[in-house]
Every structure is written in C-alpha cells, then in structure tokens.
Design a protein around this motif. Sequence first.
Motif, PDB file in Angstrom:
ATOM      1  N   ARG A 188      11.193  -2.616  -0.111  1.00 15.20           N
ATOM      2  CA  ARG A 188      10.573  -1.288  -0.139  1.00 15.20           C
ATOM      3  C   ARG A 188      10.463  -0.822  -1.578  1.00 15.20           C
ATOM      4  NH1 ARG A 188      12.688   3.899  -0.291  1.00 15.20           N
ATOM      5  NH2 ARG A 188      11.333   5.532   0.605  1.00 15.20           N
ATOM      6  N   PHE A 189       9.290  -0.332  -1.953  1.00 15.16           N
ATOM      7  CA  PHE A 189       9.055   0.106  -3.330  1.00 15.16           C
ATOM      8  C   PHE A 189       9.560   1.538  -3.503  1.00 15.16           C
ATOM      9  CE2 PHE A 189       5.967   1.680  -6.680  1.00 15.16           C
ATOM     10  CZ  PHE A 189       6.621   1.041  -7.724  1.00 15.16           C
ATOM     11  N   THR A 190      10.495   1.726  -4.413  1.00 12.67           N
ATOM     12  CA  THR A 190      11.079   3.039  -4.656  1.00 12.67           C
ATOM     13  C   THR A 190      10.613   3.638  -5.976  1.00 12.67           C
ATOM     14  OG1 THR A 190      13.036   2.044  -5.701  1.00 12.67           O
ATOM     15  CG2 THR A 190      13.143   2.446  -3.325  1.00 12.67           C
ATOM     16  N   GLY A 191       9.762   2.910  -6.701  1.00 19.23           N
ATOM     17  CA  GLY A 191       9.318   3.383  -8.001  1.00 19.23           C
ATOM     18  C   GLY A 191       8.034   4.182  -7.934  1.00 19.23           C
ATOM     19  N   VAL A 192       7.405   4.328  -9.093  1.00 12.60           N
ATOM     20  CA  VAL A 192       6.150   5.058  -9.231  1.00 12.60           C
ATOM     21  C   VAL A 192       5.018   4.043  -9.359  1.00 12.60           C
ATOM     22  CG1 VAL A 192       4.839   6.688 -10.638  1.00 12.60           C
ATOM     23  CG2 VAL A 192       7.313   6.995 -10.327  1.00 12.60           C
ATOM     24  N   PRO A 193       3.936   4.168  -8.581  1.00 11.43           N
ATOM     25  CA  PRO A 193       2.837   3.203  -8.671  1.00 11.43           C
ATOM     26  C   PRO A 193       2.272   3.117 -10.090  1.00 11.43           C
ATOM     27  CG  PRO A 193       2.577   4.619  -6.745  1.00 11.43           C
ATOM     28  CD  PRO A 193       3.701   5.199  -7.550  1.00 11.43           C
TER      29      PRO A 193
END
Length: 210
Positions: A188-193
């Motif tokens: 799961r991506f938890t960063g900023v695009p």
Amino acid sequence: MGSSMDWQAWHKQYDDPGSDLSRRLEVVKTQVRAALDRAPDGPVPVIKLCAGQGRDLLDVLEDHPRRADVHARLVELDPVLAATARERAPEQVEVITGDASLTHQYDGMVPAELVLLCGIFGNITAEDIRRTIAASPQLCRTGATVIWTRHREEPDLVPTICRWFEADGFEEVWVSEKEAGFGVGVHRFTGVPEPLVKGQRLFSFVPGGL
C-alpha cells in the motif's frame, strides 16, 4: 508481455487448475477483490502492466459490487493476448496493444488506486525491478494498492523486493508464504504521488525469464 517467449502458449497453463500459474492466479484475484473492497468511494482507476489476457482483473469485475466504479487500462504487447482481453473487457476497461514498460502508456490514468505488476518481476533483471518500484510513486495515489508477483526460486528476491517497496513509501499488506511455490505481494502506498515522467522505460524482458 514481451521478449521472444511464446506467451500465448505460456498462458495456456492458466487453464490447468493444478498448475502453479493457475493457483497463483486465484491468489492474485483474491487480493484484487480485497483491494477493490477497501478502495475509497468514487471512481477507482486501475492500471495493469503486461496485462496478458487480463484474467486477474476481468474475472473479478464480472461480479464485484464496485465494478461500475472501476475504470481501467490494460497494456499488453502481444496482439493476440490483447485481443482476448479486449473481447472480455467491459466498456470502462481499455485494452491497449503496446509496450507496457513505457510510462506514457499510463498518462491520464494515474495516479491509480490499483496497480497490477503481475508476471513481470520474474522476467526482468533485479536492476529493472528496482527501477520499476522506484517509479511506482508516479503510478499510485496515496493509499493505492500494488499487487506484484515473483517466483521463489533462487535467487529468491521476494524479501528484497519488499524492502525496496518499503524504501519508496509503501507498507506491506500481505505476502504469500514461500511454501506456496510462488510469490504474490501486496503493498500500500503511503507517500505522496509523484508527477508522471513520460518517455521513461521501466524494464526490458529477458528471454527465457530469470
């Protein structure tokens, strides 16, 4: 798909319910369904690289309650496999016959909620796996799910792949046990695009796989 391998013949293994590929497909479909279940309300953009026949997504969309929310782009180089996917795809699923390794193929569809990287990491170098993971923040919106596959033969890169995802802003959701005979990972991506860098090549298939 790419490289000189006969991918049409390779895909026939999915028709054998006892094959490792068939068993892996069922696991991937379970994870696709779970990703759609937890997607936020509203449109659910999905991209699938090296889509093949698109079974892992298209099978799930046949009866998933979020089916109407999903807008997807499947990119597949083999025209026969792409045509098979296109015949099954509902109206909101676009199938492109083209090189899935090129970032411009996903312009207008990213950042996505679900990114499918299945059937890729076992056919490219470790350097290209790392490059693809490093570029994944260009493909994902915050909270997005990435589902990927890789064999568990030596060298078993699955633990390393997990570390690479974590280094680039992803948290592990689920990874299959080594005893399964194949690797399926969910992050799961938890960063900023990040902005999409068009014209970038993420990987090249190695003839015969790795």
